[in-house]
Design a protein around this motif. Structure first.
Motif, PDB file in Angstrom:
ATOM      1  N   PHE A   1     -20.927  37.561  27.739  1.00  0.00           N
ATOM      2  CA  PHE A   1     -19.559  37.134  27.489  1.00  0.00           C
ATOM      3  C   PHE A   1     -19.377  36.628  26.055  1.00  0.00           C
ATOM      4  O   PHE A   1     -18.360  36.903  25.416  1.00  0.00           O
ATOM      5  CB  PHE A   1     -19.156  36.039  28.482  1.00  0.00           C
ATOM      6  CG  PHE A   1     -18.689  36.573  29.811  1.00  0.00           C
ATOM      7  CD1 PHE A   1     -19.077  37.825  30.251  1.00  0.00           C
ATOM      8  CD2 PHE A   1     -17.877  35.815  30.628  1.00  0.00           C
ATOM      9  CE1 PHE A   1     -18.649  38.320  31.475  1.00  0.00           C
ATOM     10  CE2 PHE A   1     -17.429  36.295  31.850  1.00  0.00           C
ATOM     11  CZ  PHE A   1     -17.820  37.555  32.274  1.00  0.00           C
ATOM     12  N   GLU A   2     -20.355  35.890  25.551  1.00  0.00           N
ATOM     13  CA  GLU A   2     -20.228  35.366  24.193  1.00  0.00           C
ATOM     14  C   GLU A   2     -20.229  36.492  23.170  1.00  0.00           C
ATOM     15  O   GLU A   2     -19.471  36.457  22.194  1.00  0.00           O
ATOM     16  CB  GLU A   2     -21.348  34.372  23.907  1.00  0.00           C
ATOM     17  CG  GLU A   2     -21.200  33.054  24.659  1.00  0.00           C
ATOM     18  CD  GLU A   2     -22.196  32.013  24.201  1.00  0.00           C
ATOM     19  OE1 GLU A   2     -22.460  31.955  22.980  1.00  0.00           O
ATOM     20  OE2 GLU A   2     -22.703  31.263  25.044  1.00  0.00           O
ATOM     21  N   ALA A   3     -21.062  37.495  23.382  1.00  0.00           N
ATOM     22  CA  ALA A   3     -21.092  38.633  22.468  1.00  0.00           C
ATOM     23  C   ALA A   3     -19.774  39.395  22.517  1.00  0.00           C
ATOM     24  O   ALA A   3     -19.235  39.806  21.479  1.00  0.00           O
ATOM     25  CB  ALA A   3     -22.249  39.564  22.832  1.00  0.00           C
ATOM     26  N   LEU A   4     -19.228  39.575  23.713  1.00  0.00           N
ATOM     27  CA  LEU A   4     -17.963  40.289  23.861  1.00  0.00           C
ATOM     28  C   LEU A   4     -16.808  39.499  23.249  1.00  0.00           C
ATOM     29  O   LEU A   4     -15.923  40.073  22.603  1.00  0.00           O
ATOM     30  CB  LEU A   4     -17.698  40.565  25.351  1.00  0.00           C
ATOM     31  CG  LEU A   4     -16.395  41.292  25.694  1.00  0.00           C
ATOM     32  CD1 LEU A   4     -16.332  42.653  25.005  1.00  0.00           C
ATOM     33  CD2 LEU A   4     -16.259  41.455  27.207  1.00  0.00           C
ATOM     34  N   TYR A   5     -16.822  38.203  23.451  1.00  0.00           N
ATOM     35  CA  TYR A   5     -15.741  37.356  22.943  1.00  0.00           C
ATOM     36  C   TYR A   5     -15.583  37.495  21.430  1.00  0.00           C
ATOM     37  O   TYR A   5     -14.464  37.603  20.909  1.00  0.00           O
ATOM     38  CB  TYR A   5     -16.008  35.901  23.304  1.00  0.00           C
ATOM     39  CG  TYR A   5     -15.033  34.930  22.682  1.00  0.00           C
ATOM     40  CD1 TYR A   5     -13.680  34.978  23.011  1.00  0.00           C
ATOM     41  CD2 TYR A   5     -15.455  33.979  21.751  1.00  0.00           C
ATOM     42  CE1 TYR A   5     -12.776  34.100  22.422  1.00  0.00           C
ATOM     43  CE2 TYR A   5     -14.559  33.105  21.182  1.00  0.00           C
ATOM     44  CZ  TYR A   5     -13.220  33.162  21.512  1.00  0.00           C
ATOM     45  OH  TYR A   5     -12.323  32.311  20.937  1.00  0.00           O
ATOM     46  N   CYS A   6     -16.685  37.520  20.706  1.00  0.00           N
ATOM     47  CA  CYS A   6     -16.632  37.576  19.246  1.00  0.00           C
ATOM     48  C   CYS A   6     -16.076  38.903  18.733  1.00  0.00           C
ATOM     49  O   CYS A   6     -15.768  39.027  17.537  1.00  0.00           O
ATOM     50  CB  CYS A   6     -18.025  37.350  18.657  1.00  0.00           C
ATOM     51  SG  CYS A   6     -18.642  35.657  18.870  1.00  0.00           S
ATOM     52  N   LEU A   7     -15.930  39.883  19.599  1.00  0.00           N
ATOM     53  CA  LEU A   7     -15.437  41.190  19.175  1.00  0.00           C
ATOM     54  C   LEU A   7     -13.970  41.131  18.745  1.00  0.00           C
ATOM     55  O   LEU A   7     -13.580  41.739  17.750  1.00  0.00           O
ATOM     56  CB  LEU A   7     -15.621  42.195  20.322  1.00  0.00           C
ATOM     57  CG  LEU A   7     -15.563  43.677  19.978  1.00  0.00           C
ATOM     58  CD1 LEU A   7     -16.617  44.037  18.950  1.00  0.00           C
ATOM     59  CD2 LEU A   7     -15.759  44.512  21.244  1.00  0.00           C
ATOM     60  N   ASN A   8     -13.150  40.404  19.501  1.00  0.00           N
ATOM     61  CA  ASN A   8     -11.727  40.260  19.150  1.00  0.00           C
ATOM     62  C   ASN A   8     -11.225  38.933  19.717  1.00  0.00           C
ATOM     63  O   ASN A   8     -10.393  38.901  20.619  1.00  0.00           O
ATOM     64  CB  ASN A   8     -10.914  41.430  19.712  1.00  0.00           C
ATOM     65  CG  ASN A   8      -9.542  41.541  19.084  1.00  0.00           C
ATOM     66  OD1 ASN A   8      -9.348  41.243  17.918  1.00  0.00           O
ATOM     67  ND2 ASN A   8      -8.559  41.964  19.874  1.00  0.00           N
ATOM     68  N   PRO A   9     -11.718  37.811  19.185  1.00  0.00           N
ATOM     69  CA  PRO A   9     -11.481  36.499  19.806  1.00  0.00           C
ATOM     70  C   PRO A   9     -10.075  35.971  19.567  1.00  0.00           C
ATOM     71  O   PRO A   9      -9.441  36.278  18.557  1.00  0.00           O
ATOM     72  CB  PRO A   9     -12.517  35.610  19.116  1.00  0.00           C
ATOM     73  CG  PRO A   9     -12.691  36.233  17.762  1.00  0.00           C
ATOM     74  CD  PRO A   9     -12.568  37.716  17.988  1.00  0.00           C
ATOM     75  N   ILE A  10      -9.611  35.161  20.502  1.00  0.00           N
ATOM     76  CA  ILE A  10      -8.314  34.509  20.352  1.00  0.00           C
ATOM     77  C   ILE A  10      -8.369  33.469  19.241  1.00  0.00           C
ATOM     78  O   ILE A  10      -7.382  33.206  18.568  1.00  0.00           O
ATOM     79  CB  ILE A  10      -7.878  33.850  21.695  1.00  0.00           C
ATOM     80  CG1 ILE A  10      -6.413  33.418  21.648  1.00  0.00           C
ATOM     81  CG2 ILE A  10      -8.782  32.706  22.054  1.00  0.00           C
ATOM     82  CD1 ILE A  10      -5.437  34.536  21.705  1.00  0.00           C
ATOM     83  N   ASP A  11      -9.542  32.868  19.028  1.00  0.00           N
ATOM     84  CA  ASP A  11      -9.776  31.930  17.928  1.00  0.00           C
ATOM     85  C   ASP A  11     -10.915  32.465  17.073  1.00  0.00           C
ATOM     86  O   ASP A  11     -11.591  33.426  17.446  1.00  0.00           O
ATOM     87  CB  ASP A  11     -10.139  30.536  18.465  1.00  0.00           C
ATOM     88  CG  ASP A  11      -8.986  29.902  19.234  1.00  0.00           C
ATOM     89  OD1 ASP A  11      -7.856  29.956  18.735  1.00  0.00           O
ATOM     90  OD2 ASP A  11      -9.237  29.363  20.331  1.00  0.00           O
ATOM     91  N   ASP A  12     -11.145  31.838  15.947  1.00  0.00           N
ATOM     92  CA  ASP A  12     -12.225  32.278  15.069  1.00  0.00           C
ATOM     93  C   ASP A  12     -13.570  32.164  15.773  1.00  0.00           C
ATOM     94  O   ASP A  12     -13.902  31.132  16.368  1.00  0.00           O
ATOM     95  CB  ASP A  12     -12.253  31.433  13.792  1.00  0.00           C
ATOM     96  CG  ASP A  12     -11.056  31.717  12.904  1.00  0.00           C
ATOM     97  OD1 ASP A  12     -10.485  32.815  13.035  1.00  0.00           O
ATOM     98  OD2 ASP A  12     -10.704  30.842  12.092  1.00  0.00           O
ATOM     99  N   ALA A  13     -14.345  33.225  15.715  1.00  0.00           N
ATOM    100  CA  ALA A  13     -15.694  33.226  16.278  1.00  0.00           C
ATOM    101  C   ALA A  13     -16.470  34.362  15.629  1.00  0.00           C
ATOM    102  O   ALA A  13     -15.910  35.418  15.324  1.00  0.00           O
ATOM    103  CB  ALA A  13     -15.651  33.424  17.794  1.00  0.00           C
ATOM    104  N   THR A  14     -17.740  34.139  15.405  1.00  0.00           N
ATOM    105  CA  THR A  14     -18.559  35.151  14.754  1.00  0.00           C
ATOM    106  C   THR A  14     -19.990  35.051  15.265  1.00  0.00           C
ATOM    107  O   THR A  14     -20.346  34.110  15.993  1.00  0.00           O
ATOM    108  CB  THR A  14     -18.528  34.992  13.230  1.00  0.00           C
ATOM    109  OG1 THR A  14     -19.177  36.119  12.625  1.00  0.00           O
ATOM    110  CG2 THR A  14     -19.227  33.701  12.799  1.00  0.00           C
ATOM    111  N   TYR A  15     -20.817  36.012  14.886  1.00  0.00           N
ATOM    112  CA  TYR A  15     -22.224  35.999  15.274  1.00  0.00           C
ATOM    113  C   TYR A  15     -23.035  35.238  14.225  1.00  0.00           C
ATOM    114  O   TYR A  15     -22.712  35.266  13.035  1.00  0.00           O
ATOM    115  CB  TYR A  15     -22.770  37.418  15.402  1.00  0.00           C
ATOM    116  CG  TYR A  15     -21.987  38.289  16.355  1.00  0.00           C
ATOM    117  CD1 TYR A  15     -21.812  37.909  17.686  1.00  0.00           C
ATOM    118  CD2 TYR A  15     -21.431  39.492  15.935  1.00  0.00           C
ATOM    119  CE1 TYR A  15     -21.099  38.703  18.566  1.00  0.00           C
ATOM    120  CE2 TYR A  15     -20.718  40.301  16.808  1.00  0.00           C
ATOM    121  CZ  TYR A  15     -20.546  39.899  18.118  1.00  0.00           C
ATOM    122  OH  TYR A  15     -19.837  40.684  18.990  1.00  0.00           O
TER     123      TYR A  15
END
Length: 609
Positions: free
Chosen positions: A40-54
């Motif tokens: 889920f965390e990897a998927l979330y960073c793909l097009n997140p509602i808030d800033d998120a990155t790997y």
């Protein structure tokens, strides 16, 4: 736009998940630490509602640490979305390459002109990819090369592809908050909310939902006129939060009241039926969980409850069983406009009517493995599935050594066992002693049971009523399982339709139709204290006796439905009076014997269509 699925690679304990297809609602079932959260965390960073990155230092797989130096540019996650007809048209209108105006076509030469000479494709896919060290890339497949302006098309996709909303921390104490101290904590982290506690983040969400600016709210509290204006703000906020919560919580009517005294914020919740406000922190953990989920989801979707991909970590873990059932119903409503992916280790959060929604997360050599379906070789995830199917202890192992016939419910099993016993005592054919009846929870749930039995390679089958629900179950069982099996495997699972097995000429046929209509009508009359006659039953419509009786109860006596459980109680009283097969109502013995011969014959020989 529909989310079709995703793949994760090179992320923590996920070396390569393989392609994971997604339904509108998809349940990821597995033990703790199996890797559900990592997916889920990897998927979330793909097009997140808030800033998120790997973060390479945190996310690169430990057992591939020697390759970390060359990790930049390695793929982490990709996902596909398919466009609706309206989406395809909107994309074309936005990004079509301008065509030169021909001599016989005066007027504008842009997208409208192109549309006259170009047929829109029926299928278009947007693929999202994200790599270590780079932002998400958008690519579009389905249009002929040169039709779309690449940069405009990517910009349209970036603006319109649904955002991922990851909700994993629901806990909300409901305790009072000092707003001035909250502002200080926010200032200390440079306004980066994700660095605050989840409690602080939730309070800020509440203020956002109420359209309240924290700095402005504190400033208003410094003057009498400001405090007056602020009181209107909080009343409006309370009303808004109440309405948004009501969209997701249907168990009871609740009103919220945001109370501000100086810099101190308290939230009260009042059950309308009780009429007494209670501070939120005095409510149950399950209720506070629901409040937190409802408001975070409201915030993420701008109050519209649509157009996002919801990623939920262990939803409902603090709820009572009935609350978990209600939550699944909420998911069904939300899935009309959203895609919902959730993790669970709770049997009650696995919807038996939808086995196609299940993905089992396994641990394979300390790495994530994903199985589509409801059968795993590992004990831990299977314990969840078995519990959802009502299997306890070593019952699964016992059934694997039997011939198992899935029936629609416990009533079916009781009736068949009773009739079989009387027929056998009379020297007639009853149910084979080797066949074990396994009750499901209705026709819609039988595919889940069938999938489990087929996956375990049991010698099994299913007995379905010949009605709409039974036919739908038969189609789903065939599409999900039987049609995908090798021929020799198909022969170990049988689908038996009750009407055909009994030799009945009725179009629709259920377990109650093994008995003559008069017997069932008499049981209904005894149950409800009525005097329904056979002549009262409708001629048109379904010829199942339960449907006919229900029509009479609704149209003539004002009942909302036929309570089959109550009627079954009366039938059981009649069963107790039968000691031999000669006591059975007319034609019941012959119909039942045909059914048992069909079942026994199906299990004596390899199954056939």
């Amino acid at each position: 736009m529909r989310f079709e699925g995703f793949r994760v690679t090179n992320f923590r304990n996920v070396l390569d998940s393989g392609w994971i297809p997604a339904n509108r609602i998809t349940a990821f079932v597995g033990q703790n630490e199996a890797g559900k959260s990592n997916l889920f965390e990897a998927l979330y960073c793909l097009n997140p509602i808030d800033d998120a990155t790997y973060d390479l230092d945190e996310d690169w797989p430990v057992d591939k640490w020697d390759g970390r130096k060359e990790a930049k540019g390695k793929l982490v996650c990709q996902a596909n979305f398919t466009l609706s007809t309206d989406d395809i048209t909107a994309l074309f209108d936005e990004a079509a390459v301008a065509v030169e105006e021909s001599d016989d076509n005066e007027g504008g030469a842009g997208g409208a002109a192109a549309e006259k000479t170009f047929s829109l494709p029926s299928s278009v896919t947007v693929t999202l990819n994200r790599w270590y060290g780079y932002s998400t890339g958008f690519s579009i497949r389905g249009f002929t090369d040169g039709v779309l302006d690449d940069e405009k098309a990517k910009a349209w996709a970036k603006a319109n592809v649904p955002k991922f909303v990851y909700i994993r921390d629901y806990e909300m104490s409901g305790a009072q908050i000092e707003l001035d101290q909250l502002k200080q904590r926010l200032d200390n982290v440079g306004g980066q909310r994700h660095r605050l506690s989840h409690e602080d983040q939730t309070i800020l969400i509440i203020l956002d939902l109420a359209n309240i600016d924290l700095n402005d709210f504190l400033k208003k509290g410094q003057s009498s006129e400001g405090r007056t204006v602020r009181s209107f703000d909080k009343r409006s906020a309370s009303k808004y939060l109440t309405n948004q919560f009501a969209n997701l919580w249907r168990q009871k009517e609740v009103e919220f009241d945001i109370e501000i005294d100086g810099p101190t914020l308290n939230i009260f919740a009042e059950d309308k039926a009780v009429g007494m406000p209670v501070r939120l922190h005095r409510r149950s953990t399950g209720f506070r969980w629901y409040v937190s989920f409802a408001w975070k989801f409201t915030h993420a979707t701008g109050g519209d409850f649509k157009d996002c991909v919801l990623l939920l970590e262990e939803p409902g873990v603090h709820l009572h069983f009935t609350g978990q059932r209600d939550l699944l119903a909420v998911f069904d409503r939300l899935a009309e406009h959203n895609t919902i992916l959730y993790t669970t280790h709770l049997a009650s959060m696995v919807d038996l009517a939808h086995p196609e929604r299940v993905r089992i997360i396994e641990s394979r050599d300390n790495h994530v493995g994903v199985t589509q379906g409801i059968v795993s070789s590992q004990r831990e995830p299977m314990a969840v599935i078995e519990q959802s199917l009502g299997l306890t202890g070593d019952q699964s192992g016992i059934l694997s050594n039997r011939q198992v016939l899935i029936v629609e419910g416990g009533d079916d099993a009781v009736i068949l066992h009773k009739l079989s016993g009387l027929l056998k005592a009379a020297g007639k054919e009853g149910l084979s002693d080797r066949v074990y009846l396994w009750p499901a929870h209705g026709a819609s749930k039988t595919p889940m049971y069938a999938g489990f039995a087929i996956g375990q390679d049991w010698d099994a089958g299913v007995l379905l009523d010949t009605d709409e629900a039974g036919q739908k179950a038969k189609i789903k069982i065939d599409e999900l399982y039987v049609s995908k099996l090798a021929e020799e495997k198909q022969r170990r699972f049988r689908t038996i339709m009750l009407g055909k097995a009994s030799g009945s000429k009725k179009t629709d046929f259920a377990i109650e139709d093994l008995f003559p209509d008069k017997f069932y009508v008499d049981c209904v009359n005894a149950t409800y204290g009525l005097a329904i006659k056979l002549d009262d039953l409708p001629v048109d419509g379904s010829d199942m006796v339960t449907k006919k009786v229900e029509w009479v109860l609704k149209s003539r006596y004002g009942h909302t439905e036929l309570d089959k459980r109550r009627v079954m109680g009366e039938m059981w009283k009649q069963f107790d009076t039968w000691s031999t097969a000669t006591d059975l109502p007319k034609d019941t013995a012959s119909r039942a014997e045909k059914v048992f011969k069909t079942i026994n014959g199906a299990f004596a020989e390899p199954a056939s269509d």
